[in-house]
Design a protein around this motif. Structure first.
Motif, mmCIF file in Angstrom:
data_model
loop_
_atom_site.group_PDB
_atom_site.id
_atom_site.type_symbol
_atom_site.label_atom_id
_atom_site.label_comp_id
_atom_site.label_asym_id
_atom_site.label_seq_id
_atom_site.Cartn_x
_atom_site.Cartn_y
_atom_site.Cartn_z
ATOM 1 N N GLN A 80 0.849 -1.268 0.031
ATOM 2 C CA GLN A 80 -0.060 0.059 -0.053
ATOM 3 C C GLN A 80 0.663 1.098 -0.115
ATOM 4 O O GLN A 80 0.316 2.499 -0.042
ATOM 5 N N GLN A 102 4.158 8.051 -1.139
ATOM 6 C CA GLN A 102 2.514 7.832 -1.256
ATOM 7 C C GLN A 102 2.197 6.855 -0.825
ATOM 8 O O GLN A 102 2.385 5.494 -1.023
ATOM 9 N N SER A 104 -1.597 4.529 0.567
ATOM 10 C CA SER A 104 -2.768 4.193 0.010
ATOM 11 C C SER A 104 -3.772 4.129 1.195
ATOM 12 O O SER A 104 -3.464 3.427 2.314
ATOM 13 N N ALA A 140 -4.510 7.175 2.864
ATOM 14 C CA ALA A 140 -4.324 7.954 1.459
ATOM 15 C C ALA A 140 -3.534 9.343 1.642
ATOM 16 O O ALA A 140 -4.319 10.144 1.650
#
Length: 438
Positions: A80, A102, A104, A140
């Motif tokens: 993720q 980044q 998720s 996220a």
């Protein structure tokens, strides 16, 4: 170019997507619970419970996965989280080479929730034994490094020198410095940086951070290669852009965030989404919607470039504009943080405290709203005067006491006062039928 030491490495336990197509090893969070299938068929309450357990399990895994996280290194969960590197970087060795991290959001079917932890050395000396700057991404969320790797400073091992005469060490370099200590002639000093003008050296003996006039110590040729430190020193991620999803999560615990913890005794100046902020020592960010970024202080305080001081238990909103990435145009005034914002900081602090335990670092507590209290209405009371008495919000008092009938302030009526001491706030948007009784 920034020099690299042969022992440097970048143990990012992740599957990366580099502009140069560079990848690194991935590591999974291990939790049996996360393998449950067909979660969309569960009742709403069961889905919420499962959501909370997935998030808690992911955050609880931080100390196992990131236990040996070194200076300027990244630790992430799989699958993720993605890390990409600056253009031209083929063999990443430190956080300076990262372009973006980044994570998720929640995947209920796979039982995944993205978590990443970045440990920045910033301008702290190599002799500093505590944690540096810890950046936690959950859900996220993304951070973009706006410091060019070629321009990033690297604090190296200190040099040995000696005082030429009895001299004073100061807290800061400059014309009107604050004295910290006195050293005798021939006392050994460790120095690892120089000020922008080249007149002062940073002393880092046994965890000390002080400054000495360069002419008062034995001159070494190697001093010319020391990094120059000033307020804008370009360590990795000193300037960064933050964004999170603004979608409604499956449970409150899955709300995305980026949390930044600085050493308690070493506040730090960062440029966040284009705006300078002085932070000390735990804050969190969340994109409330497409054009607003909330900043909540959970311990210590933060100061915006406009001079607004945000204390623990308070939040400000940054108005964003989309350019290459999100830019903050300005920050609102400070307001009492919501319960959701307070809980967000507690989740971050719990994860960081678990990591602190396995590394022998200090643990911290975050701000919590004081428990609700009761007030017995007396003659002459009004909602305004009661809120003033408890330094609380009129609207919160109304919402906490609404029943099937409008609020009537009869003598002896007992009212719940939520969050006493959180700061007085006027009526705002109160229900029209929440009127005062005779």
């Amino acid at each position: 170019m920034r020099p690299r030491r042969s022992g440097d490495h970048m143990p990012t336990q992740t599957e990366s997507q580099a502009k140069g197509a560079s990848s690194v090893t991935c590591l999974r969070f291990y939790t049996a619970l996360l393998l449950l299938a067909c979660s969309s068929l569960l009742p709403a309450r069961a889905q919420e419970d499962l959501c909370a357990e997935i998030v808690e399990s992911a955050l609880a895994s931080v100390p196992q996965i990131c236990a040996t996280l070194g200076r300027d290194q990244l630790c992430v969960s799989h699958p993720q989280v993605e890390a990409s590197y600056a253009e031209g970087v083929q063999e990443p060795v430190s956080a300076a080479d990262l372009a973006k991290v980044q994570s998720s959001g929640l995947d209920m079917d796979a039982g995944h929730f993205g978590v990443a932890l970045l440990h920045l050395g910033a301008s702290l000396p190599q002799t500093y034994t505590g944690p540096g700057v810890l950046v936690l991404l959950a859900g996220a969320a993304e951070i973009i490094n706006e410091i060019d790797p070629a321009a990033a400073i690297e604090i190296s091992e200190p040099l040995n020198t000696a005082a030429l005469r009895e001299t004073t060490l100061f807290r800061h370099p400059g014309l009107i410095p604050e004295a910290l200590a006195t050293v005798a002639a021939d006392d050994l000093l460790l120095v690892d940086a120089i000020d922008d003008a080249g007149d002062w050296l940073r002393v880092v003996n046994e965890g000390m951070i002080a400054w000495v006039e360069r002419d008062h110590v034995a001159r070494l040729k190697a001093m010319d290669g020391l990094p120059k430190l000033d307020l804008g020193a370009a360590f990795p991620f000193r300037a960064l852009s933050i964004a999170t999803s603004s979608e409604y999560p499956a449970c409150a615990q899955a709300a995305p965030m980026v949390a930044i913890q600085t050493p308690a005794e070493r506040p730090l100046s960062l440029t966040v989404n284009g705006v300078d902020i002085h932070i000390g020592s735990l804050v969190s960010f969340q994109q409330a919607h497409g054009s607003a970024l909330s900043l909540t202080v959970h311990r210590g305080k933060a100061t915006t470039v406009s001079g607004t001081i945000v204390r623990q238990g308070e939040s400000v909103i940054g108005i964003l504009r989309r350019e290459r990435d999100w830019r903050a145009l300005d920050w609102s005034g400070a307001l009492p943080a919501s319960e959701a914002e307070i809980a967000r900081g507690q989740r971050a602090q719990d994860a960081l405290n678990r990591l602190a335990r396995v590394n022998g670092w200090g643990e911290y507590k975050t701000f919590k709203h004081p428990p609700a209290t009761m007030h017995a209405v007396e003659r002459g009371d009004s909602l305004y005067s009661i809120a003033r008495l408890y330094d609380a919000s009129v609207a919160d008092i109304i919402l906490a006491n609404l029943r099937d009938e409008p609020i009537k302030l009869y003598v002896g009526t007992k009212l719940v006062i939520p969050n006493p001491g959180s700061g007085f706030a006027g009526a705002g948007d109160v229900p029209l039928d929440a009127t005062r009784g005779d």
